[in-house]
Design an enzyme around this catalytic site. Structure first.
Site, PDB file in Angstrom:
ATOM      1  CE1 TYR A   1       6.542  -6.870 -25.248  1.00 23.52           C
ATOM      2  CE2 TYR A   1       7.185  -8.437 -23.549  1.00 23.52           C
ATOM      3  CZ  TYR A   1       7.144  -7.630 -24.455  1.00 23.52           C
ATOM      4  OH  TYR A   1       7.915  -8.069 -25.351  1.00 23.52           O
TER       5      TYR A   1
ATOM      6  CG  ASP B   1       0.600 -12.833 -18.869  1.00 24.30           C
ATOM      7  OD1 ASP B   1       1.237 -13.661 -17.799  1.00 24.30           O
ATOM      8  OD2 ASP B   1       1.213 -12.710 -19.148  1.00 24.30           O
TER       9      ASP B   1
ATOM     10  CE  LYS C   1       9.507 -12.471 -16.887  1.00 24.73           C
ATOM     11  NZ  LYS C   1      10.626 -11.633 -17.745  1.00 24.73           N
TER      12      LYS C   1
HETATM   13  N1  HOZ Z   1      10.673  -8.638 -21.551  1.00 21.98           N
HETATM   14  C1  HOZ Z   1      11.480  -7.808 -20.449  1.00 21.98           C
HETATM   15  C2  HOZ Z   1      11.202  -7.484 -19.571  1.00 21.98           C
HETATM   16  N2  HOZ Z   1       9.849  -6.500 -19.090  1.00 21.98           N
HETATM   17  C3  HOZ Z   1      12.607  -8.098 -20.976  1.00 21.98           C
HETATM   18  C4  HOZ Z   1      13.301  -9.398 -21.382  1.00 21.98           C
HETATM   19  C5  HOZ Z   1      15.084  -9.316 -21.677  1.00 21.98           C
HETATM   20  O1  HOZ Z   1      14.815  -8.092 -22.542  1.00 21.98           O
HETATM   21  O2  HOZ Z   1      15.637  -9.951 -21.077  1.00 21.98           O
END
Ligand code: HOZ
Length: 430
Positions: A144, A239, A267
């Site tokens: 992802y 990534d 992050k």
């Molecule tokens: N895409 C995030 C987890 N891999 C979730 C982000 C969120 O819901 O804050």
């Protein structure tokens, strides 16, 4: 546990926000039930609107490596706030954060700050396409990279949790330029390069596939990827939005000796505020506007508040801090493995440093295909048992857990005890 207030807010929320949440996984659809609405966080704990306390192993999905509301980060942010929140003009702090990133990740000779991981990955593939003059990219099934159109093909995280790895709304034209290989299967990457000679701009990969649970790369997978890219005139993009400054001081790039051409971050470098960055070799980064022609911009990019939180977070991530994160992670892994071995439970634990996932299967996990064979009903039951006992885990089998420096031996041991009780039901089913 009492969730009355959360339930009431969730009902209100669903009337005004799609699914009641601003990011899909938070809606708990992967596990059912009502998501606790969070009121505050302190150190390793979060507290919901009903006053329930949880040991938090989500940590805002990775950024909070120091724990919630770290006093020195909060103080620094408060001081900056009173000097103004955004200028749309350069500040020295941005340079400091860029220098800190470059110092830790030698493959990133220059960086550009953006506002989210999604922005970083979108910008990085644009750069790779601009540099190579090619359109196609290779990504991995279950990796992802945020919600840019090019990445919502065979995507992980919320997309796979809700069974929509290919999102409607992504045009056929965009989708045809994203080619999908299998993580930890270099042969599948080679096949794609063979089928599309001189057409592939880059391979983008989560060096640890953290959006279908935590799956480490095997052996020399990342180095072989880089070799294949270079033989075929493509760039390798790591990534590191999730893994950067999380699994090692220099991220997965350092841990696996990858030396990527381009890298993306997010992050941790925002310490809990919205931020992203992409960087890489100078010869490529100097093609970004205004030095080069490849355009990318942002009103809030380099925002002083996010940048300050990032600087203060990175400052505290010393080599000793990474040893502590590894120690805590190992404590959890070893404790879980002993429980698995003792009762021969159908579970597999995977971990890199402070990223960890308990998979509900006794088969090894190499990529998304293996995760898809997990027992999702058992995961749901385990998840709710943990939540009811005050341990907040990611609400999907397709997500990783994160340990912070605010956790300690006592909390990990307590979590292990709760965990052993929470998967006791598996014994009855043997
Ligand atoms: N895409 C995030 C987890 N891999 C979730 C982000 C969120 O819901 O804050």
């Amino acid at each position: 546990m009492n969730f009355t207030k959360s339930q009431n807010i969730f009902e209100r929320a669903q009337k005004v926000i799609p699914g009641g949440v601003n990011s899909p996984v938070r809606a708990f659809k992967g596990v059912g039930g009502t998501p606790p609405f969070i009121k505050k966080g302190q150190g390793p704990f979060i507290y919901d609107e009903d006053g329930n306390q949880y040991i938090d192993f989500v940590g805002s999905w990775g950024p909070l490596i120091l724990g919630h509301a770290h006093p020195e980060v909060v103080d620094a942010v408060a001081r900056v706030l009173s000097d103004g929140t955004s200028f749309g003009a350069p500040t020295e702090r941005e340079v400091v954060l860029a220098e800190m990133i470059i110092d830790r990740v030698p493959s990133a000779e220059m960086v550009r700050l953006v506002n989210s991981g999604t922005e970083a990955t979108m910008s990085a593939i644009r750069l790779a396409r601009g540099v190579t003059g090619r359109d196609k990219i290779i990504k991995f099934d279950g990796c992802y990279h945020g919600h840019g159109d090019s990445f919502l093909i065979a995507a992980g995280s919320g997309a796979i949790t809700f069974g929509m790895p290919n999102s409607p709304g992504v045009t056929t034209g965009t989708a045809k330029d994203t080619l999908v290989a299998k993580f930890n299967r270099i042969d599948t990457v080679n096949d794609i390069f063979q089928q599309h000679p001189d057409q592939i701009a880059c391979v983008i990969v989560e060096p640890i596939n953290g959006n279908v649970g935590c799956i480490p790369p095997e052996g020399s997978f990342l180095q072989e990827l880089k070799t294949l890219c270079h033989i075929n005139g493509a760039l390798l993009i790591l990534d590191e939005v999730m893994t950067g400054f999380r699994v090692a001081r220099g991220g997965a790039n350092e841990l696996y000796n990858a030396d990527a051409d381009l890298l993306t971050f997010g992050k941790v470098i925002g310490g809990g505020f919205p931020i992203g960055a992409y960087g890489g070799k100078r010869e490529f980064m100097e093609q970004v506007s205004p030095v080069g022609a490849i355009y990318q911009a942002g009103t809030l990019s380099g925002n002083p508040v996010a940048v300050t939180a990032g600087i203060e977070t990175l400052k505290r991530l010393t080599p000793t801090a990474y040893l502590e994160l590894e120690r805590l992670g190992k404590l959890w892994e070893d404790g879980t493995q002993s429980a698995i071995d003792k009762d021969n439970l159908p579970l597999t634990i995977k971990r890199v440093g402070s990223m960890i996932t308990l998979f509900f299967t006794d088969h090894d996990i190499r990529n998304l295909d293996d995760v898809n064979h997990c027992d999702f009903e058992a995961f749901k039951r385990y998840f709710h048992n943990m939540l009811d006992a005050g341990v907040y885990l990611a609400p999907s089998q397709y997500e990783a857990g994160f340990i912070s420096l605010a956790h300690d031996d006592y909390l990990i041991q307590k979590t292990l005890e709760i965990s052993a009780q929470s998967f006791a039901f598996l014994k009855d089913h043997q």
